[in-house]
Design a protein around this motif. Structure first.
Motif, PDB file in Angstrom:
ATOM      1  N   UNK A  98       0.805  -1.215   0.000  1.00 16.00           N
ATOM      2  CA  UNK A  98       0.000   0.000   0.000  1.00 16.00           C
ATOM      3  C   UNK A  98       0.842   1.272   0.000  1.00 16.00           C
ATOM      4  N   UNK A  99       2.052   1.193   0.514  1.00 21.68           N
ATOM      5  CA  UNK A  99       2.872   2.392   0.732  1.00 21.68           C
ATOM      6  C   UNK A  99       4.242   2.202   0.092  1.00 21.68           C
ATOM      7  N   UNK A 100       4.706   3.257  -0.614  1.00 23.46           N
ATOM      8  CA  UNK A 100       6.005   3.234  -1.285  1.00 23.46           C
ATOM      9  C   UNK A 100       6.805   4.469  -0.875  1.00 23.46           C
ATOM     10  N   UNK A 101       8.086   4.333  -0.666  1.00 23.03           N
ATOM     11  CA  UNK A 101       8.912   5.538  -0.539  1.00 23.03           C
ATOM     12  C   UNK A 101       8.856   6.338  -1.848  1.00 23.03           C
ATOM     13  N   UNK A 102       8.776   7.638  -1.733  1.00 22.71           N
ATOM     14  CA  UNK A 102       8.741   8.473  -2.942  1.00 22.71           C
ATOM     15  C   UNK A 102       9.938   8.208  -3.841  1.00 22.71           C
ATOM     16  N   UNK A 103      11.059   7.898  -3.239  1.00 26.35           N
ATOM     17  CA  UNK A 103      12.284   7.675  -4.015  1.00 26.35           C
ATOM     18  C   UNK A 103      12.221   6.404  -4.852  1.00 26.35           C
ATOM     19  N   UNK A 104      11.251   5.523  -4.567  1.00 26.00           N
ATOM     20  CA  UNK A 104      11.146   4.257  -5.295  1.00 26.00           C
ATOM     21  C   UNK A 104      10.215   4.333  -6.502  1.00 26.00           C
ATOM     22  N   UNK A 105       9.504   5.423  -6.653  1.00 31.24           N
ATOM     23  CA  UNK A 105       8.516   5.518  -7.726  1.00 31.24           C
ATOM     24  C   UNK A 105       8.843   6.695  -8.633  1.00 31.24           C
ATOM     25  N   UNK A 106       8.259   6.695  -9.819  1.00 36.57           N
ATOM     26  CA  UNK A 106       8.355   7.824 -10.742  1.00 36.57           C
ATOM     27  C   UNK A 106       7.016   8.539 -10.749  1.00 36.57           C
ATOM     28  N   UNK A 107       7.040   9.827 -10.505  1.00 36.88           N
ATOM     29  CA  UNK A 107       5.807  10.605 -10.523  1.00 36.88           C
ATOM     30  C   UNK A 107       5.442  10.976 -11.955  1.00 36.88           C
ATOM     31  N   UNK A 108       4.186  10.769 -12.287  1.00 35.37           N
ATOM     32  CA  UNK A 108       3.640  11.171 -13.577  1.00 35.37           C
ATOM     33  C   UNK A 108       2.744  12.390 -13.365  1.00 35.37           C
ATOM     34  N   UNK A 109       2.223  12.959 -14.440  1.00 37.60           N
ATOM     35  CA  UNK A 109       1.331  14.108 -14.324  1.00 37.60           C
ATOM     36  C   UNK A 109       0.105  13.722 -13.501  1.00 37.60           C
ATOM     37  N   UNK A 110      -0.363  14.610 -12.623  1.00 49.80           N
ATOM     38  CA  UNK A 110      -1.532  14.269 -11.803  1.00 49.80           C
ATOM     39  C   UNK A 110      -2.801  14.045 -12.621  1.00 49.80           C
ATOM     40  N   UNK A 111      -2.915  14.720 -13.782  1.00 49.80           N
ATOM     41  CA  UNK A 111      -4.007  14.450 -14.717  1.00 49.80           C
ATOM     42  C   UNK A 111      -3.354  14.101 -16.045  1.00 49.80           C
ATOM     43  N   UNK A 112      -3.353  12.818 -16.389  1.00 45.31           N
ATOM     44  CA  UNK A 112      -2.579  12.370 -17.537  1.00 45.31           C
ATOM     45  C   UNK A 112      -3.274  12.614 -18.867  1.00 45.31           C
ATOM     46  N   UNK A 113      -4.580  12.489 -18.898  1.00 45.35           N
ATOM     47  CA  UNK A 113      -5.329  12.627 -20.148  1.00 45.35           C
ATOM     48  C   UNK A 113      -6.539  13.532 -19.958  1.00 45.35           C
ATOM     49  N   UNK A 114      -6.319  14.815 -19.716  1.00 47.86           N
ATOM     50  CA  UNK A 114      -7.462  15.712 -19.514  1.00 47.86           C
ATOM     51  C   UNK A 114      -8.332  15.793 -20.765  1.00 47.86           C
ATOM     52  N   UNK A 115      -9.642  15.796 -20.555  1.00 46.66           N
ATOM     53  CA  UNK A 115     -10.544  15.956 -21.691  1.00 46.66           C
ATOM     54  C   UNK A 115     -10.367  17.291 -22.364  1.00 46.66           C
ATOM     55  N   UNK A 116     -10.142  18.317 -21.562  1.00 49.12           N
ATOM     56  CA  UNK A 116      -9.879  19.663 -22.087  1.00 49.12           C
ATOM     57  C   UNK A 116      -8.731  20.281 -21.303  1.00 49.12           C
ATOM     58  N   UNK A 117      -7.860  20.976 -22.019  1.00 43.39           N
ATOM     59  CA  UNK A 117      -6.854  21.838 -21.400  1.00 43.39           C
ATOM     60  C   UNK A 117      -7.089  23.238 -21.948  1.00 43.39           C
ATOM     61  N   UNK A 118      -7.659  24.077 -21.110  1.00 44.53           N
ATOM     62  CA  UNK A 118      -8.024  25.432 -21.517  1.00 44.53           C
ATOM     63  C   UNK A 118      -7.002  26.393 -20.938  1.00 44.53           C
ATOM     64  N   UNK A 119      -6.425  27.210 -21.796  1.00 44.53           N
ATOM     65  CA  UNK A 119      -5.376  28.143 -21.390  1.00 44.53           C
ATOM     66  C   UNK A 119      -5.885  29.570 -21.501  1.00 44.53           C
TER      67      UNK A 119
END
Length: 312
Positions: free
Chosen positions: A85-106
């Motif tokens: 259930x728990x991983x050290x942050x150093x053991x994982x790779x962080x990806x974007x918090x929203x990987x496939x947004x339906x819309x990206x409005x700028x």
């Protein structure tokens, strides 16, 4: 809470960051249900606390509350679980918090100092354009620098994520529709951007939206005004402002954009960039291979990516 997608042994899953660890929310909730004697724990967990962000956001406040229960369980009893259930942050790779947004409005031209440096008038209405999900990369990925231009530029952006369907929402209710906040670098190929009066071409090249390192939940961050925004290139401060200086605030943008279209859970809105972009310098200074771009925003954290030339 700080929500992430994390990669471990080829799998990408939704997690919550607690100090220097990341908790697998889906498995933590499944284990919590099993400990309580629930049948069909796996199916219930997948329905209410799924392993990816957009599905989780669709669950609204109920899923958020259950995620908090899952985190508390993992912290107290995760070591005894038959699942990891728990991983050290150093053991994982962080990806974007929203990987496939339906819309990206700028939103363009939304900090007063940036408007002035670009020699434009304060707009009566928000300048709105789009990026697409192909641009999204994570907080530990390199920014690809393709041989299509030498005018690669940075733009620090405070961004918010929609948490529930929003249509014709008023400013007074607007923040109830925001799930959380993150950082995006609106990387831009300037000469390509200026090929036509529409900016889209220079904004939608692969890998031009580093996002992260996580999404801070709206209930944790609170008021999105008054946050310091700083961008550095190789340690040198290039951009510095405060979300208090936005021409169009987060509540205004929710009202305005939801009057044009239905905003859906997982849609990401970039609120604009402060003054100090490389294109506006005299002479202009663009990003080059090996440059490190770091964006820091109060109460969210920092997003740091290295520029890496690709091909050519």
């Amino acid at each position: 809470m700080r929500f992430v997608h994390f990669r471990y042994e080829g799998q990408v899953r939704l997690g919550a960051v607690e100090e220097e660890h990341v908790i697998d929310l889906n498995l933590a909730y499944e284990s919590y249900l099993e400990a309580g004697g629930k049948l069909r724990a796996k199916q219930i967990a997948e329905a209410f606390v799924p392993s990816e962000m957009i599905g989780f956001l669709q669950g609204g406040q109920e899923s958020l509350a259950l995620a908090k229960e899952a985190v508390a369980f993992a912290k107290e009893k995760g070591a005894a679980s038959d699942k990891r259930l728990v991983y050290p942050l150093s053991d994982v790779k962080l990806e974007a918090p929203v990987k496939n947004p339906g819309k990206m409005i700028c939103v363009g031209h939304n900090y007063r100092e940036h408007i002035l440096e670009m020699k434009r008038e304060i707009p009566e209405y928000p300048v709105v354009f789009a990026k697409f999900s192909n641009t999204v990369i994570g907080p530990q990925d390199d920014i690809p620098f393709y041989p299509i231009s030498e005018q690669l530029d940075y733009e620090a952006e405070f961004a918010f994520v929609i948490g529930k369907p929003a249509r014709n929402v008023s400013q007074t209710e607007a923040l109830d529709y925001v799930a959380g906040y993150t950082i995006v670098n609106d990387v831009t190929y300037r000469d390509i951007q200026r090929r036509t009066i529409q900016w889209l071409q220079g904004k939608t090249v692969e890998g031009t939206a580093p996002m992260g390192p996580w999404m801070v939940s709206a209930d944790e961050l609170g008021n999105p005004a008054g946050l310091e925004v700083v961008l550095k290139v190789n340690g040198e401060v290039r951009q510095r402002s405060n979300t208090e200086n936005l021409v169009f605030s987060v509540p205004f943008l929710v009202e305005y954009l939801s009057g044009l279209m239905t905003l859906e859970p997982g849609d990401v809105i970039l609120t604009g960039t402060p003054g100090g972009v490389g294109d506006a310098m005299k002479p202009a200074i663009y990003l080059k291979d090996g440059d490190v771009v770091k964006i820091e925003i109060d109460r969210i954290g920092s997003l740091e990516n290295k520029v890496k030339r690709v091909g050519g």
